[in-house]
Design a protein around this motif. Structure first.
Motif, PDB file in Angstrom:
ATOM      1  N   LEU A  73     -46.489 -11.071  25.580  1.00  0.00           N
ATOM      2  CA  LEU A  73     -46.406 -12.456  26.039  1.00  0.00           C
ATOM      3  C   LEU A  73     -47.228 -12.657  27.309  1.00  0.00           C
ATOM      4  CD1 LEU A  73     -42.597 -13.143  25.515  1.00  0.00           C
ATOM      5  CD2 LEU A  73     -44.481 -14.116  24.204  1.00  0.00           C
ATOM      6  N   GLU A  74     -47.198 -11.670  28.186  1.00  0.00           N
ATOM      7  CA  GLU A  74     -47.892 -11.776  29.466  1.00  0.00           C
ATOM      8  C   GLU A  74     -49.398 -11.538  29.319  1.00  0.00           C
ATOM      9  OE1 GLU A  74     -47.758 -12.597  33.561  1.00  0.00           O
ATOM     10  OE2 GLU A  74     -46.222 -12.823  32.053  1.00  0.00           O
ATOM     11  N   GLU A  75     -49.777 -10.470  28.632  1.00  0.00           N
ATOM     12  CA  GLU A  75     -51.181 -10.041  28.578  1.00  0.00           C
ATOM     13  C   GLU A  75     -51.908 -10.409  27.290  1.00  0.00           C
ATOM     14  OE1 GLU A  75     -52.708  -8.722  31.168  1.00  0.00           O
ATOM     15  OE2 GLU A  75     -50.854  -8.737  32.333  1.00  0.00           O
ATOM     16  N   GLY A  76     -51.174 -10.743  26.226  1.00  0.00           N
ATOM     17  CA  GLY A  76     -51.800 -11.029  24.936  1.00  0.00           C
ATOM     18  C   GLY A  76     -52.004  -9.751  24.142  1.00  0.00           C
ATOM     19  N   THR A  77     -52.657  -9.885  22.994  1.00  0.00           N
ATOM     20  CA  THR A  77     -52.944  -8.732  22.144  1.00  0.00           C
ATOM     21  C   THR A  77     -54.408  -8.779  21.702  1.00  0.00           C
ATOM     22  OG1 THR A  77     -52.338  -9.892  20.097  1.00  0.00           O
ATOM     23  CG2 THR A  77     -50.585  -8.677  21.219  1.00  0.00           C
ATOM     24  N   PRO A  78     -55.010  -7.619  21.484  1.00  0.00           N
ATOM     25  CA  PRO A  78     -56.374  -7.608  20.949  1.00  0.00           C
ATOM     26  C   PRO A  78     -56.326  -7.866  19.435  1.00  0.00           C
ATOM     27  CG  PRO A  78     -55.589  -5.373  21.230  1.00  0.00           C
ATOM     28  CD  PRO A  78     -54.523  -6.281  21.781  1.00  0.00           C
ATOM     29  N   PRO A  79     -57.465  -8.138  18.826  1.00  0.00           N
ATOM     30  CA  PRO A  79     -57.475  -8.255  17.362  1.00  0.00           C
ATOM     31  C   PRO A  79     -56.952  -6.963  16.734  1.00  0.00           C
ATOM     32  CG  PRO A  79     -59.555  -8.999  18.285  1.00  0.00           C
ATOM     33  CD  PRO A  79     -58.776  -8.377  19.408  1.00  0.00           C
ATOM     34  N   HIS A  80     -56.174  -7.101  15.668  1.00  0.00           N
ATOM     35  CA  HIS A  80     -55.600  -5.917  15.029  1.00  0.00           C
ATOM     36  C   HIS A  80     -55.295  -6.213  13.564  1.00  0.00           C
ATOM     37  CE1 HIS A  80     -52.276  -8.325  16.675  1.00  0.00           C
ATOM     38  NE2 HIS A  80     -51.539  -7.858  15.676  1.00  0.00           N
ATOM     39  N   ILE A  81     -55.058  -5.144  12.834  1.00  0.00           N
ATOM     40  CA  ILE A  81     -54.758  -5.257  11.405  1.00  0.00           C
ATOM     41  C   ILE A  81     -53.255  -5.077  11.214  1.00  0.00           C
ATOM     42  CG2 ILE A  81     -55.097  -4.201   9.137  1.00  0.00           C
ATOM     43  CD1 ILE A  81     -57.905  -3.357  10.126  1.00  0.00           C
ATOM     44  N   ILE A  82     -52.669  -5.949  10.400  1.00  0.00           N
ATOM     45  CA  ILE A  82     -51.254  -5.847  10.060  1.00  0.00           C
ATOM     46  C   ILE A  82     -51.174  -5.353   8.626  1.00  0.00           C
ATOM     47  CG2 ILE A  82     -49.073  -7.093   9.796  1.00  0.00           C
ATOM     48  CD1 ILE A  82     -50.166  -9.144  11.829  1.00  0.00           C
ATOM     49  N   ARG A  83     -50.457  -4.244   8.455  1.00  0.00           N
ATOM     50  CA  ARG A  83     -50.275  -3.654   7.126  1.00  0.00           C
ATOM     51  C   ARG A  83     -48.778  -3.573   6.826  1.00  0.00           C
ATOM     52  NH1 ARG A  83     -54.494  -0.371   9.299  1.00  0.00           N
ATOM     53  NH2 ARG A  83     -56.406  -0.636   8.105  1.00  0.00           N
ATOM     54  N   PRO A  84     -48.400  -3.557   5.552  1.00  0.00           N
ATOM     55  CA  PRO A  84     -46.976  -3.447   5.220  1.00  0.00           C
ATOM     56  C   PRO A  84     -46.436  -2.060   5.582  1.00  0.00           C
ATOM     57  CG  PRO A  84     -48.309  -3.399   3.224  1.00  0.00           C
ATOM     58  CD  PRO A  84     -49.240  -3.699   4.368  1.00  0.00           C
ATOM     59  N   LYS A  85     -45.171  -2.001   5.977  1.00  0.00           N
ATOM     60  CA  LYS A  85     -44.556  -0.717   6.324  1.00  0.00           C
ATOM     61  C   LYS A  85     -43.867  -0.082   5.127  1.00  0.00           C
ATOM     62  CE  LYS A  85     -43.603  -1.506  11.188  1.00  0.00           C
ATOM     63  NZ  LYS A  85     -42.577  -1.587  12.213  1.00  0.00           N
ATOM     64  N   ASN A 103     -55.929  -9.471   8.826  1.00  0.00           N
ATOM     65  CA  ASN A 103     -56.755  -9.250  10.012  1.00  0.00           C
ATOM     66  C   ASN A 103     -56.357 -10.278  11.071  1.00  0.00           C
ATOM     67  OD1 ASN A 103     -58.262  -7.127   8.869  1.00  0.00           O
ATOM     68  ND2 ASN A 103     -59.468  -8.624   7.742  1.00  0.00           N
ATOM     69  N   HIS A 104     -55.489  -9.869  11.956  1.00  0.00           N
ATOM     70  CA  HIS A 104     -54.982 -10.772  12.998  1.00  0.00           C
ATOM     71  C   HIS A 104     -56.030 -10.919  14.097  1.00  0.00           C
ATOM     72  CE1 HIS A 104     -52.421 -12.386  16.162  1.00  0.00           C
ATOM     73  NE2 HIS A 104     -51.517 -12.647  15.241  1.00  0.00           N
ATOM     74  N   PRO A 105     -56.321 -12.137  14.540  1.00  0.00           N
ATOM     75  CA  PRO A 105     -57.366 -12.335  15.558  1.00  0.00           C
ATOM     76  C   PRO A 105     -56.927 -11.971  16.982  1.00  0.00           C
ATOM     77  CG  PRO A 105     -56.365 -14.423  14.987  1.00  0.00           C
ATOM     78  CD  PRO A 105     -55.771 -13.394  14.062  1.00  0.00           C
ATOM     79  N   GLY A 106     -55.664 -11.652  17.166  1.00  0.00           N
ATOM     80  CA  GLY A 106     -55.153 -11.376  18.506  1.00  0.00           C
ATOM     81  C   GLY A 106     -54.555 -12.634  19.106  1.00  0.00           C
ATOM     82  N   THR A 107     -53.919 -12.477  20.240  1.00  0.00           N
ATOM     83  CA  THR A 107     -53.308 -13.621  20.903  1.00  0.00           C
ATOM     84  C   THR A 107     -53.709 -13.623  22.369  1.00  0.00           C
ATOM     85  OG1 THR A 107     -51.317 -12.351  21.398  1.00  0.00           O
ATOM     86  CG2 THR A 107     -51.289 -13.676  19.392  1.00  0.00           C
ATOM     87  N   LYS A 108     -53.709 -14.795  22.951  1.00  0.00           N
ATOM     88  CA  LYS A 108     -54.004 -14.937  24.366  1.00  0.00           C
ATOM     89  C   LYS A 108     -52.689 -14.829  25.138  1.00  0.00           C
ATOM     90  CE  LYS A 108     -56.215 -18.010  27.645  1.00  0.00           C
ATOM     91  NZ  LYS A 108     -56.786 -19.312  27.898  1.00  0.00           N
ATOM     92  N   GLY A 109     -52.700 -14.106  26.245  1.00  0.00           N
ATOM     93  CA  GLY A 109     -51.499 -13.968  27.054  1.00  0.00           C
ATOM     94  C   GLY A 109     -51.207 -15.233  27.837  1.00  0.00           C
ATOM     95  N   PHE A 110     -49.939 -15.434  28.161  1.00  0.00           N
ATOM     96  CA  PHE A 110     -49.530 -16.621  28.912  1.00  0.00           C
ATOM     97  C   PHE A 110     -49.626 -16.402  30.425  1.00  0.00           C
ATOM     98  CE2 PHE A 110     -47.487 -17.087  24.795  1.00  0.00           C
ATOM     99  CZ  PHE A 110     -47.798 -18.404  24.485  1.00  0.00           C
TER     100      PHE A 110
END
Length: 134
Positions: A73-85, A103-110
């Motif tokens: 939430l604070e820093e965000g996330t880089p682009p990453h791949i989500i796969r089933p577990k 293919n998740h584009p990542g998120t910007k931190g708040f």
């Protein structure tokens, strides 16, 4: 005269902890109010906490997240791949069909905590200067 000076400094040091604790609580409340993320369970907002750590004539005020994903939430996330577990594919309501990965584009931190701390830095500094000036 010397004993009164030592007593004065000891009382000021004790008051310094109270001053910092008051600021820590004020900052924590401000972070909770200013958090811009969308609450789903409110756990992230409720788990924000603060404290003061005294030591060696220094006081550290901190405000931090209390949930595992608070850093995201604070820093965000880089682009990453989500796969089933546990399954072969991912599917969600509204999806056209199951997929092997997203293919998740990542998120910007708040940056809610960082912005709150920076916004109050001068006020905290001035409060401490005023406290020790009398």
């Amino acid at each position: 005269m010397g004993f009164r000076a030592i007593d004065y400094i000891q009382r000021k040091a004790a008051g310094m902890y109270a001053l910092c604790d008051n600021w820590a609580n004020t900052l924590r409340d401000e972070v909770k109010i200013n958090a811009k993320w969308k609450d789903r369970t409110s756990h992230a907002r409720q788990a924000i906490h603060s404290d003061v750590e005294p030591g060696n004539n220094e006081y550290t005020i901190y405000v931090s997240h209390g949930v595992q994903y608070g850093g995201y939430l604070e820093e965000g996330t880089p682009p990453h791949i989500i796969r089933p577990k546990n399954k072969k594919a991912l599917y969600w309501k509204g999806a056209a069909h199951p997929v092997r990965q997203v293919n998740h584009p990542g998120t910007k931190g708040f940056k809610t905590i960082e912005n709150t701390m920076l916004a109050n830095k001068e006020r905290i500094k001035n409060t401490i200067i005023d406290y020790w000036s009398d």
